[in-house]
Scaffold this motif. Structure first.
Motif, PDB file in Angstrom:
ATOM      1  N   GLY A  85       0.808  -1.217   0.000  1.00 26.72           N
ATOM      2  CA  GLY A  85       0.000   0.000   0.000  1.00 26.72           C
ATOM      3  C   GLY A  85       0.835   1.258   0.000  1.00 26.72           C
ATOM      4  N   MET A  86       0.167   2.362  -0.318  1.00 27.57           N
ATOM      5  CA  MET A  86       0.801   3.682  -0.252  1.00 27.57           C
ATOM      6  C   MET A  86       0.240   4.402   0.968  1.00 27.57           C
ATOM      7  SD  MET A  86       2.773   3.559  -2.851  1.00 27.57           S
ATOM      8  CE  MET A  86       3.409   5.232  -2.885  1.00 27.57           C
ATOM      9  N   VAL A  87       1.131   4.939   1.764  1.00 23.58           N
ATOM     10  CA  VAL A  87       0.729   5.655   2.974  1.00 23.58           C
ATOM     11  C   VAL A  87       0.754   7.147   2.665  1.00 23.58           C
ATOM     12  CG1 VAL A  87       1.236   6.068   5.401  1.00 23.58           C
ATOM     13  CG2 VAL A  87       1.705   3.815   4.386  1.00 23.58           C
ATOM     14  N   LEU A  88      -0.448   7.731   2.654  1.00 27.69           N
ATOM     15  CA  LEU A  88      -0.566   9.145   2.321  1.00 27.69           C
ATOM     16  C   LEU A  88      -0.651   9.945   3.618  1.00 27.69           C
ATOM     17  CD1 LEU A  88      -1.679   7.476  -0.168  1.00 27.69           C
ATOM     18  CD2 LEU A  88      -2.851   9.571  -0.816  1.00 27.69           C
ATOM     19  N   ALA A  89       0.469  10.492   3.989  1.00 23.30           N
ATOM     20  CA  ALA A  89       0.501  11.306   5.207  1.00 23.30           C
ATOM     21  C   ALA A  89       0.198  12.752   4.850  1.00 23.30           C
ATOM     22  CB  ALA A  89       1.861  11.173   5.867  1.00 23.30           C
ATOM     23  N   GLU A  94       6.450  12.310   5.912  1.00 23.67           N
ATOM     24  CA  GLU A  94       5.892  11.145   6.610  1.00 23.67           C
ATOM     25  C   GLU A  94       5.198  10.159   5.672  1.00 23.67           C
ATOM     26  OE1 GLU A  94       6.509  10.190   9.466  1.00 23.67           O
ATOM     27  OE2 GLU A  94       7.265  11.963  10.498  1.00 23.67           O
ATOM     28  N   SER A  95       5.060  10.545   4.402  1.00 24.24           N
ATOM     29  CA  SER A  95       4.422   9.621   3.457  1.00 24.24           C
ATOM     30  C   SER A  95       5.358   8.435   3.213  1.00 24.24           C
ATOM     31  CB  SER A  95       4.125  10.337   2.137  1.00 24.24           C
ATOM     32  OG  SER A  95       3.200  11.396   2.371  1.00 24.24           O
ATOM     33  N   SER A  96       4.768   7.257   3.063  1.00 26.37           N
ATOM     34  CA  SER A  96       5.621   6.069   2.938  1.00 26.37           C
ATOM     35  C   SER A  96       4.862   4.953   2.228  1.00 26.37           C
ATOM     36  CB  SER A  96       6.101   5.613   4.325  1.00 26.37           C
ATOM     37  OG  SER A  96       4.990   5.240   5.131  1.00 26.37           O
ATOM     38  N   PRO A 164      -1.207   3.171  10.116  1.00 27.53           N
ATOM     39  CA  PRO A 164      -1.635   4.441   9.524  1.00 27.53           C
ATOM     40  C   PRO A 164      -0.487   5.432   9.433  1.00 27.53           C
ATOM     41  CG  PRO A 164      -2.283   4.320  11.835  1.00 27.53           C
ATOM     42  CD  PRO A 164      -1.634   3.006  11.509  1.00 27.53           C
ATOM     43  N   PRO A 165      -0.720   6.553   8.748  1.00 30.14           N
ATOM     44  CA  PRO A 165       0.318   7.589   8.697  1.00 30.14           C
ATOM     45  C   PRO A 165       0.660   8.053  10.106  1.00 30.14           C
ATOM     46  CG  PRO A 165      -1.555   8.179   7.280  1.00 30.14           C
ATOM     47  CD  PRO A 165      -1.939   6.947   8.022  1.00 30.14           C
ATOM     48  N   ASP A 166       1.905   8.429  10.267  1.00 29.64           N
ATOM     49  CA  ASP A 166       2.394   8.854  11.580  1.00 29.64           C
ATOM     50  C   ASP A 166       2.720  10.335  11.499  1.00 29.64           C
ATOM     51  OD1 ASP A 166       3.311   8.804  14.155  1.00 29.64           O
ATOM     52  OD2 ASP A 166       5.289   7.998  13.647  1.00 29.64           O
ATOM     53  N   GLY A 179      -4.315   8.763   4.912  1.00 28.81           N
ATOM     54  CA  GLY A 179      -4.735   7.377   5.098  1.00 28.81           C
ATOM     55  C   GLY A 179      -3.857   6.451   4.283  1.00 28.81           C
ATOM     56  N   VAL A 180      -4.396   5.286   4.000  1.00 29.43           N
ATOM     57  CA  VAL A 180      -3.629   4.262   3.283  1.00 29.43           C
ATOM     58  C   VAL A 180      -4.390   3.834   2.040  1.00 29.43           C
ATOM     59  CG1 VAL A 180      -2.705   1.913   3.412  1.00 29.43           C
ATOM     60  CG2 VAL A 180      -2.548   3.428   5.404  1.00 29.43           C
ATOM     61  N   LEU A 181      -3.682   3.777   0.946  1.00 26.69           N
ATOM     62  CA  LEU A 181      -4.248   3.262  -0.307  1.00 26.69           C
ATOM     63  C   LEU A 181      -3.691   1.846  -0.500  1.00 26.69           C
ATOM     64  CD1 LEU A 181      -6.091   4.622  -2.358  1.00 26.69           C
ATOM     65  CD2 LEU A 181      -4.046   5.352  -3.610  1.00 26.69           C
TER      66      LEU A 181
END
Ligand SMILES: Cc1cc2nc3c(=O)[nH]c(=O)nc-3n(C[C@H](O)[C@H](O)[C@H](O)COP(=O)(O)OP(=O)(O)OC[C@H]3O[C@@H](n4cnc5c(N)ncnc54)[C@H](O)[C@@H]3O)c2cc1C
Length: 209
Positions: A85-89, A94-96, A164-166, A179-181
């Motif tokens: 998944g893609m973490v959209l912070a 912080e995106s990861s 989740p994003p931190d 959130g997370v995609l």
């Protein structure tokens, strides 16, 4: 765990459960094999890989530079990665990504001739369960042209990134979605070979309970 498999960066993502290692290897299928070539340069070569028990099996042409080099006994570092998944912070920093990745160190040795067919069968069964028995056996010429290497699953590490994003507290009011995609990998509809004869049923992945 050895000194070189101890995860130092974000050690909370380290997983030392061998069942998780097996799950990553079984699901990823593609391995990136890192080794130092004859001329001293590092190379990383993607190839198919399948786990059989406590070994990772690799197969390829006896004419392949990589397989010939590995058969000489050079050290390898093999990585297998699942992108979940893609973490959209709320900040780029912080995106990861969500991932499960494994690294295996060691020396891959050629599977003895009398075990080669069983090893190839294990690879086929790992990738396309049930398919091997529907195919003609490999010929002596095909076997002679194929090298199968086994890398013992002894020195390895697994890193899992999830959650989740931190975001930093001061970013929580930013007017952007966070959130997370999830990323899902799946088979599509089978595409018959243009020269398919008769009407055999396409191979389908077994339905898991
Ligand atoms: C899909 C994906 C995207 C990533 N994106 C980034 C990114 O953009 N930036 C970034 O800095 N890092 C990213 N990482 C993490 C990256 O793989 C490394 O873990 C990280 O950069 C730290 O490397 P290091 O050599 O300093 O680790 P160290 O902790 O010093 O490595 C020591 C040992 O830990 C183990 N190890 C380290 N990383 C992994 C791993 N990923 N999987 C299994 N074992 C491991 C190995 O055995 C290694 O020898 C990503 C990982 C994946 C799978």
């Amino acid at each position: 765990m050895t000194d070189r498999t101890r995860i130092r960066r974000l050690p909370e993502k380290a997983v030392d459960d061998v069942a998780v290692l097996h799950a990553v290897l079984d699901a990823s299928r593609v391995a990136h094999v890192g080794f130092v070539d004859e001329d001293g340069h590092p190379v990383v070569v993607p190839t198919g890989a399948a786990r059989s028990g406590d070994r990772l099996l690799l197969h390829g042409s006896t004419g392949s530079r990589m397989y010939r080099r590995l058969a000489e006994g050079v050290e390898v570092c093999v990585t297998l990665t699942l992108l979940d998944g893609m973490v959209l912070a709320r900040s780029a920093f912080e995106s990861s990504m969500h991932y499960r990745s494994a690294m295996v160190f060691g020396v891959a040795t050629p599977v003895p001739e009398d075990e080669k067919v069983a090893a190839l069968r294990a690879m086929s069964e790992a990738w396309l369960p049930g398919r091997w028995d529907t195919l003609r056996p490999p010929t002596a010429k095909e076997l002679a042209a194929t090298m199968v290497l086994a890398l013992p699953l002894v020195e390895w590490s697994v890193k899992v990134s999830d959650g989740p994003p931190d975001d930093a507290p001061e970013d929580l009011d930013a007017p952007v979605w966070a959130g997370v995609l999830p990323i899902v990998t799946s088979y599509g509809d089978p595409v018959p070979a243009p020269d398919l004869r008769g009407t055999p049923n396409p191979w389908r992945p077994p339905v898991r309970a």
